[in-house]
Design a protein around this motif. Sequence first.
Motif, PDB file in Angstrom:
ATOM      1  N   TYR A 173       0.857  -1.180   0.000  1.00 56.48           N
ATOM      2  CA  TYR A 173       0.000   0.000   0.000  1.00 56.48           C
ATOM      3  C   TYR A 173       0.886   1.220   0.000  1.00 56.48           C
ATOM      4  O   TYR A 173       1.919   1.241   0.683  1.00 56.48           O
ATOM      5  CB  TYR A 173      -0.887   0.032   1.250  1.00 56.48           C
ATOM      6  CG  TYR A 173      -1.933  -1.045   1.284  1.00 56.48           C
ATOM      7  CD1 TYR A 173      -3.033  -0.999   0.426  1.00 56.48           C
ATOM      8  CD2 TYR A 173      -1.827  -2.108   2.171  1.00 56.48           C
ATOM      9  CE1 TYR A 173      -3.994  -1.989   0.467  1.00 56.48           C
ATOM     10  CE2 TYR A 173      -2.793  -3.107   2.212  1.00 56.48           C
ATOM     11  CZ  TYR A 173      -3.872  -3.038   1.357  1.00 56.48           C
ATOM     12  OH  TYR A 173      -4.825  -4.010   1.384  1.00 56.48           O
ATOM     13  N   LEU A 178       4.091   0.678   2.028  1.00 57.34           N
ATOM     14  CA  LEU A 178       3.923  -0.285   3.114  1.00 57.34           C
ATOM     15  C   LEU A 178       3.759  -1.669   2.516  1.00 57.34           C
ATOM     16  O   LEU A 178       2.806  -1.924   1.786  1.00 57.34           O
ATOM     17  CB  LEU A 178       2.679   0.093   3.928  1.00 57.34           C
ATOM     18  CG  LEU A 178       2.364  -0.748   5.157  1.00 57.34           C
ATOM     19  CD1 LEU A 178       3.440  -0.569   6.224  1.00 57.34           C
ATOM     20  CD2 LEU A 178       1.000  -0.341   5.705  1.00 57.34           C
ATOM     21  N   GLY A 236      -1.955  -7.059  12.770  1.00 56.55           N
ATOM     22  CA  GLY A 236      -1.131  -6.287  11.832  1.00 56.55           C
ATOM     23  C   GLY A 236      -0.148  -7.125  11.041  1.00 56.55           C
ATOM     24  O   GLY A 236       0.574  -6.602  10.184  1.00 56.55           O
ATOM     25  N   LYS A 255      -2.688 -11.011   8.149  1.00 59.90           N
ATOM     26  CA  LYS A 255      -3.569 -12.182   8.031  1.00 59.90           C
ATOM     27  C   LYS A 255      -4.800 -11.893   7.172  1.00 59.90           C
ATOM     28  O   LYS A 255      -5.125 -12.667   6.281  1.00 59.90           O
ATOM     29  CB  LYS A 255      -4.040 -12.647   9.425  1.00 59.90           C
ATOM     30  CG  LYS A 255      -2.917 -13.000  10.369  1.00 59.90           C
ATOM     31  CD  LYS A 255      -3.450 -13.490  11.695  1.00 59.90           C
ATOM     32  CE  LYS A 255      -4.303 -12.479  12.455  1.00 59.90           C
ATOM     33  NZ  LYS A 255      -3.539 -11.292  12.918  1.00 59.90           N
ATOM     34  N   THR A 296      -5.261  -9.495   5.062  1.00 61.67           N
ATOM     35  CA  THR A 296      -4.838  -9.198   3.681  1.00 61.67           C
ATOM     36  C   THR A 296      -4.579 -10.497   2.931  1.00 61.67           C
ATOM     37  O   THR A 296      -4.997 -10.646   1.769  1.00 61.67           O
ATOM     38  CB  THR A 296      -3.570  -8.320   3.706  1.00 61.67           C
ATOM     39  OG1 THR A 296      -3.814  -7.203   4.555  1.00 61.67           O
ATOM     40  CG2 THR A 296      -3.207  -7.836   2.315  1.00 61.67           C
TER      41      THR A 296
HETATM   42  N1  LIG Z   1      -6.182  -0.673   2.667  1.00 63.48           N
HETATM   43  C1  LIG Z   1      -5.067  -0.521   3.388  1.00 63.48           C
HETATM   44  N2  LIG Z   1      -4.281   0.562   3.224  1.00 63.48           N
HETATM   45  C2  LIG Z   1      -3.149   0.727   3.936  1.00 63.48           C
HETATM   46  N3  LIG Z   1      -2.703  -0.148   4.851  1.00 63.48           N
HETATM   47  C3  LIG Z   1      -3.430  -1.245   5.071  1.00 63.48           C
HETATM   48  C4  LIG Z   1      -4.654  -1.498   4.359  1.00 63.48           C
HETATM   49  N4  LIG Z   1      -5.163  -2.679   4.775  1.00 63.48           N
HETATM   50  C5  LIG Z   1      -4.303  -3.129   5.722  1.00 63.48           C
HETATM   51  N5  LIG Z   1      -3.281  -2.277   5.902  1.00 63.48           N
HETATM   52  C6  LIG Z   1      -2.151  -2.448   6.836  1.00 63.48           C
HETATM   53  O1  LIG Z   1      -1.582  -3.694   6.567  1.00 63.48           O
HETATM   54  C7  LIG Z   1      -1.133  -4.322   7.754  1.00 63.48           C
HETATM   55  C8  LIG Z   1      -1.716  -5.709   7.844  1.00 63.48           C
HETATM   56  O2  LIG Z   1      -3.130  -5.618   7.955  1.00 63.48           O
HETATM   57  P1  LIG Z   1      -4.057  -6.883   8.135  1.00 63.48           P
HETATM   58  O3  LIG Z   1      -3.868  -7.802   6.995  1.00 63.48           O
HETATM   59  O4  LIG Z   1      -5.420  -6.376   8.394  1.00 63.48           O
HETATM   60  O5  LIG Z   1      -3.433  -7.539   9.449  1.00 63.48           O
HETATM   61  P2  LIG Z   1      -4.063  -8.599  10.479  1.00 63.48           P
HETATM   62  O6  LIG Z   1      -5.310  -9.121   9.887  1.00 63.48           O
HETATM   63  O7  LIG Z   1      -3.002  -9.630  10.650  1.00 63.48           O
HETATM   64  O8  LIG Z   1      -4.296  -7.848  11.746  1.00 63.48           O
HETATM   65  C9  LIG Z   1      -1.546  -3.411   8.902  1.00 63.48           C
HETATM   66  O9  LIG Z   1      -0.420  -2.679   9.291  1.00 63.48           O
HETATM   67  C10 LIG Z   1      -2.599  -2.525   8.282  1.00 63.48           C
HETATM   68  O10 LIG Z   1      -2.606  -1.278   8.882  1.00 63.48           O
END
Ligand SMILES: Nc1ncnc2c1ncn2[C@@H]1O[C@H](COP(=O)(O)OP(=O)(O)O)[C@@H](O)[C@H]1O
Length: 238
Positions: A19, A26, A49, A52, A54
């Motif tokens: 992202y 990121l 974070g 998972k 994603t």
């Molecule tokens: N649409 C997005 N834009 C920017 N950052 C994102 C987005 N979706 C998730 N993130 C970031 O990606 C990382 C992983 O998110 P996520 O897959 O939700 O983790 P988990 O499910 O393991 O808690 C986190 O740091 C989150 O803030």
Amino acid sequence: MTETSGNPILSAKDVCKEYKIGKTLLRVLNGINLDIHEGEVVIVLGASGAGKSTLLHTLGMLDTPTSGSVYLKGENLSIAKQSELAAKRNSVFGFVFQFYYLLPDFNALENVLMPCLIGNSVYKAKSKRENTEKAIELLQRVGLGNRIHHRPDELSGGEKQRVAIVRALINDPEILLCDEPTGNLDTHTGREIQELIWELNDRTKKTVVIVTHDERFAKSTECVVRIADGKIVNCARN
Ligand SMILES: Nc1ncnc2c1ncn2[C@@H]1O[C@H](COP(=O)(O)OP(=O)(O)O)[C@@H](O)[C@H]1O
Ligand SMILES: [Mg+2]
């Protein structure tokens, strides 16, 4: 022991997801390689974070990788057309989420029947009566025979998740993808939902992928994948 020979039903190859936030890039998934075999229950464990959700969204075609590919039965989904993806997503995958996402103005039965109304559903073609009978049968099977006409706000957390699981099953998906299915439930109810998912896998041989930070899941399955910072740090098949 889980049979892991043969071709995987679902696999991730070098999957990365990035992202861009302002000028910062990121990297949320950083080269994920994972094979999931038919009938397996795969638990993906990781801290908040870790990436998972994603990963689950990418496997279930709710999201596309920045690079790398997801293969469904050998077919590269990352190069498939949007229309094909939508059709596959609705027929192959069932999704269960932490916060259920039930529609508040509809009762349990109507919520379960919602996917039958959506395009591409094979069940769209079936008669309303047939779909309704199947939905009621599934609701009864998960112990909600006497909650069919209750709206979500008239159901407990565990009951809402059961409705969400039945909704995920109504189109008879091959693969059930669950994102923190017990994340919003107390320990006892969480265990009941966990047992229900296992029973489903046992009875129907459906492939199940569960992402969770709940370590208790790790004890009850044969395939545990641990991720941290978007990478698989351990993959154990017992
Ligand atoms: N649409 C997005 N834009 C920017 N950052 C994102 C987005 N979706 C998730 N993130 C970031 O990606 C990382 C992983 O998110 P996520 O897959 O939700 O983790 P988990 O499910 O393991 O808690 C986190 O740091 C989150 O803030
Ligand atoms: Mg998450």
